[in-house]
Design a protein around this motif. Structure first.
Motif, mmCIF file in Angstrom:
data_model
loop_
_atom_site.group_PDB
_atom_site.id
_atom_site.type_symbol
_atom_site.label_atom_id
_atom_site.label_comp_id
_atom_site.label_asym_id
_atom_site.label_seq_id
_atom_site.Cartn_x
_atom_site.Cartn_y
_atom_site.Cartn_z
ATOM 1 N N TYR A 44 0.830 -1.199 0.000
ATOM 2 C CA TYR A 44 0.000 0.000 0.000
ATOM 3 C C TYR A 44 0.869 1.256 0.000
ATOM 4 O O TYR A 44 0.643 2.182 -0.786
ATOM 5 C CB TYR A 44 -0.937 0.012 1.206
ATOM 6 N N LYS A 71 4.583 5.497 -5.462
ATOM 7 C CA LYS A 71 4.670 5.495 -6.926
ATOM 8 C C LYS A 71 3.693 6.468 -7.563
ATOM 9 O O LYS A 71 3.990 7.092 -8.574
ATOM 10 C CB LYS A 71 4.424 4.086 -7.473
ATOM 11 N N ARG A 72 2.520 6.596 -6.968
ATOM 12 C CA ARG A 72 1.506 7.510 -7.501
ATOM 13 C C ARG A 72 1.689 8.940 -6.997
ATOM 14 O O ARG A 72 0.930 9.829 -7.360
ATOM 15 C CB ARG A 72 0.115 7.024 -7.118
ATOM 16 N N ARG A 73 2.676 9.128 -6.120
ATOM 17 C CA ARG A 73 2.953 10.456 -5.531
ATOM 18 C C ARG A 73 1.703 11.019 -4.868
ATOM 19 O O ARG A 73 1.377 12.197 -5.007
ATOM 20 C CB ARG A 73 3.472 11.433 -6.580
ATOM 21 N N LYS A 74 0.992 10.139 -4.147
ATOM 22 C CA LYS A 74 -0.233 10.570 -3.472
ATOM 23 C C LYS A 74 0.100 11.590 -2.401
ATOM 24 O O LYS A 74 1.071 11.444 -1.681
ATOM 25 C CB LYS A 74 -0.942 9.363 -2.852
ATOM 26 N N LYS A 75 -0.710 12.589 -2.300
ATOM 27 C CA LYS A 75 -0.559 13.632 -1.288
ATOM 28 C C LYS A 75 -1.581 13.393 -0.191
ATOM 29 O O LYS A 75 -2.737 13.083 -0.454
ATOM 30 C CB LYS A 75 -0.775 15.015 -1.884
ATOM 31 N N ASP A 124 2.519 1.735 -3.361
ATOM 32 C CA ASP A 124 1.568 2.275 -4.331
ATOM 33 C C ASP A 124 1.399 3.785 -4.132
ATOM 34 O O ASP A 124 1.383 4.539 -5.106
ATOM 35 C CB ASP A 124 0.226 1.565 -4.197
ATOM 36 N N CYS A 125 1.290 4.207 -2.878
ATOM 37 C CA CYS A 125 1.172 5.644 -2.587
ATOM 38 C C CYS A 125 2.404 6.402 -3.085
ATOM 39 O O CYS A 125 2.287 7.479 -3.671
ATOM 40 C CB CYS A 125 1.005 5.882 -1.085
#
Length: 71
Positions: A54, A60-64, A57-58
């Protein structure tokens, strides 16, 4: 199954996974652990691996992270 095995003829191999991960200590809330442990029971994937997947994934997606502090 044999009682004894002869490993003297085996060639040594380096661990291909060595150095690819780092061990860290992290404090997680009981709710987070319970969630991932429950998910691990359903998916048959260890909960530590699920947390790692998890977070990967965060990353790699550059989730903020969006947080709103309530006074």
């Amino acid at each position: 199954m044999k009682k004894e095995y002869d490993f003297s003829k085996l060639k040594g191999r380096r661990n291909p996974y060595a150095g690819k991960k780092k061990a860290v200590g992290i404090n997680l809330s009981p709710e987070v652990l319970d969630y991932f442990k429950e998910l691990a029971g359903k998916t048959r994937v260890p909960y530590q691996k699920l947390i790692d997947l998890y977070l990967l994934d965060c990353a790699k997606r550059r989730k903020k992270l969006s947080m709103r502090w309530v006074a």
